[in-house]
Design a protein around this motif. Structure first.
Motif, short mmCIF file in Angstrom:
data_model
loop_
_atom_site.label_atom_id
_atom_site.label_comp_id
_atom_site.label_asym_id
_atom_site.label_seq_id
_atom_site.Cartn_x
_atom_site.Cartn_y
_atom_site.Cartn_z
N LEU A 91 -37.60 15.79 4.16
CA LEU A 91 -36.44 16.37 3.50
C LEU A 91 -35.34 15.34 3.42
CD1 LEU A 91 -35.89 19.96 5.01
CD2 LEU A 91 -36.41 19.38 2.64
N ASP A 92 -34.51 15.45 2.39
CA ASP A 92 -33.35 14.57 2.26
C ASP A 92 -32.04 15.32 2.51
OD1 ASP A 92 -34.92 12.28 1.45
OD2 ASP A 92 -35.19 13.32 -0.46
N ILE A 93 -31.96 16.56 2.00
CA ILE A 93 -30.77 17.39 2.17
C ILE A 93 -31.26 18.80 2.47
CG2 ILE A 93 -28.73 18.37 1.04
CD1 ILE A 93 -28.65 15.88 -0.76
N ALA A 94 -30.59 19.47 3.41
CA ALA A 94 -31.05 20.80 3.80
C ALA A 94 -29.88 21.75 4.00
CB ALA A 94 -31.88 20.72 5.08
N GLY A 95 -30.08 22.99 3.60
CA GLY A 95 -29.19 24.06 3.97
C GLY A 95 -29.75 24.74 5.20
N THR A 96 -28.90 24.97 6.20
CA THR A 96 -29.40 25.54 7.45
C THR A 96 -28.28 26.25 8.19
OG1 THR A 96 -30.73 25.02 9.43
CG2 THR A 96 -28.90 23.53 8.91
N GLY A 97 -28.63 27.00 9.21
CA GLY A 97 -27.64 27.67 10.02
C GLY A 97 -26.82 26.68 10.82
N ALA A 98 -25.54 26.99 11.00
CA ALA A 98 -24.65 26.08 11.72
C ALA A 98 -25.15 25.77 13.13
CB ALA A 98 -23.24 26.67 11.76
N PRO A 99 -25.68 26.73 13.90
CA PRO A 99 -26.16 26.39 15.26
C PRO A 99 -27.29 25.36 15.26
CG PRO A 99 -25.86 28.75 15.05
CD PRO A 99 -25.74 28.19 13.67
N GLY A 100 -28.24 25.50 14.33
CA GLY A 100 -29.34 24.54 14.26
C GLY A 100 -28.84 23.15 13.91
N PHE A 101 -27.88 23.09 13.00
CA PHE A 101 -27.27 21.81 12.64
C PHE A 101 -26.58 21.18 13.84
CE2 PHE A 101 -23.01 20.10 11.48
CZ PHE A 101 -23.40 18.86 11.00
N ILE A 102 -25.80 21.95 14.56
CA ILE A 102 -25.07 21.42 15.73
C ILE A 102 -26.03 20.98 16.82
CG2 ILE A 102 -23.48 22.05 17.59
CD1 ILE A 102 -22.13 23.94 15.51
#
Length: 339
Positions: free
Chosen positions: A88-99
């Motif tokens: 993947l190059d860019i992803a939309g995801t939940g804020a907790p997973g990103f953090i």
């Protein structure tokens, strides 16, 4: 074969089939792979996909013709693994997973990530078929709460935050033993069937709204009632991808703002886009109702992401944490009044 290599091999076909992407003569990639999930929280990315906004903006910015491959994928751990595997190059995801990934990968050049902006805000609803449950305190060991990923998904962490708010940080995991990992569509089907041990579902629109169409279902609480209207989903990328493709990233951010403007100006068209891209079977009028809900908002400015950081650090879920929200996002957002 290690997990990262396995993911790259297994997902390679669906994610464009290559890990080394072709580059323009001036260094920017001509192919980009972007993921989004299934619910209303991903609507800006769906609009971008449907209207080819990134392709148009990239061409207007002098990047020529680029190819965008869109991937339907959900679940914080799955998305993070795909990103680290190079699929993947860019992803939309939940804020907790990103953090979580930002904290783990901080200072590791090939794995370090950076946020491109917020994606959406909405309210997660705890819906149940049990008339005896009217608050978080009413859940017992006999209940089962469905959510996408136990302890890792957006719903799981937001539920822990709500529990901590009500029962104290030391009890944040009080309801974790009751949670069951199911995708939102599968969880809705299980709850409404009445044939499983699932008695509640902590979910996002449109599933939350669809469930309440059934007279057996009632809402226990809304996350917005306890935590406020905080950013639920964000968009992110590997930092090395951002550093190598600054023009493409600017085009992406511009295209996302264009998608948000379209949603605000054309609720009917946005609802049609959601149904066309998500392929979720629900009336258009219901989607329009969701978009009219003041709790449903689309903005690229992060709001309340430090609430996650505060909770996750106090609960011991992350070891590295930012001093301010801008530490986790591209510098182009640093002038904004986020939180």
């Amino acid at each position: 074969m290690d997990r990262r290599s396995f993911l790259a091999a297994a997902l390679g076909g669906a994610f464009g089939g290559v890990l080394s992407l072709p580059q323009h003569a001036f260094g920017e990639t001509s192919t980009v792979r972007i993921s989004h999930g299934y619910g209303i929280l991903y609507l800006p990315l769906m609009v971008m996909r449907d209207q080819q906004l990134l392709e148009k903006q990239a061409k207007a910015d002098g990047l020529g013709d680029i190819k965008v491959s869109w991937i339907d994928i959900d679940g914080g751990n799955v998305i993070n693994d795909a990103m680290l595997a190079g699929s993947l190059d860019i992803a939309g995801t939940g804020a907790p997973g990103f953090i979580t990934l930002w904290s783990k990968a901080r200072g590791i050049p090939r794995s370090e990530i950076i946020g491109l902006g917020a994606l959406s805000t909405s309210a997660l609803w705890m819906n149940t078929t049990d008339p005896k449950i009217t608050s978080l305190a009413d859940f017992t060991s006999r209940d089962k709460i469905a959510l996408p990923g136990v302890k890792t998904s957006l719903s799981a962490v937001v539920l822990e935050m709500a529990v901590a708010k009500v029962f104290g940080i030391q009890n944040y995991a009080k309801l974790d033993p009751l949670t069951v990992g199911l995708s939102h569509p599968d969880a809705m089907a299980a709850l409404l069937s009445g044939k499983t041990d699932i008695t509640a579902h902590f979910t996002s629109p449109p599933f939350s709204y669809q469930e309440l169409e059934d007279p057996r279902v009632h809402r226990v609480f809304s996350s917005a009632e306890i935590l406020g209207n905080i950013t639920l989903d964000v968009v992110y990328s590997l930092k090395q991808f951002v550093d190598r493709n600054p023009q493409l990233i600017r085009a992406f951010m511009t295209a996302q703002n264009q998608a948000n403007a379209y949603i605000a100006a054309n609720r009917v068209g946005a609802a049609e886009t959601f149904l066309r891209i998500s392929k979720i079977d629900t009336p258009k009028s219901l989607v329009e109702k969701i978009l009219a809900d003041p709790d449903t908002r689309f903005s690229t400015t992060p709001n309340g992401v430090m609430k996650y950081v505060d909770f996750m650090s106090r609960a011991g879920l992350i070891n590295n944490f930012p001093r301010k929200w801008t530490d986790m996002f591209v510098s182009e957002l640093s002038h904004r009044t986020g939180s």
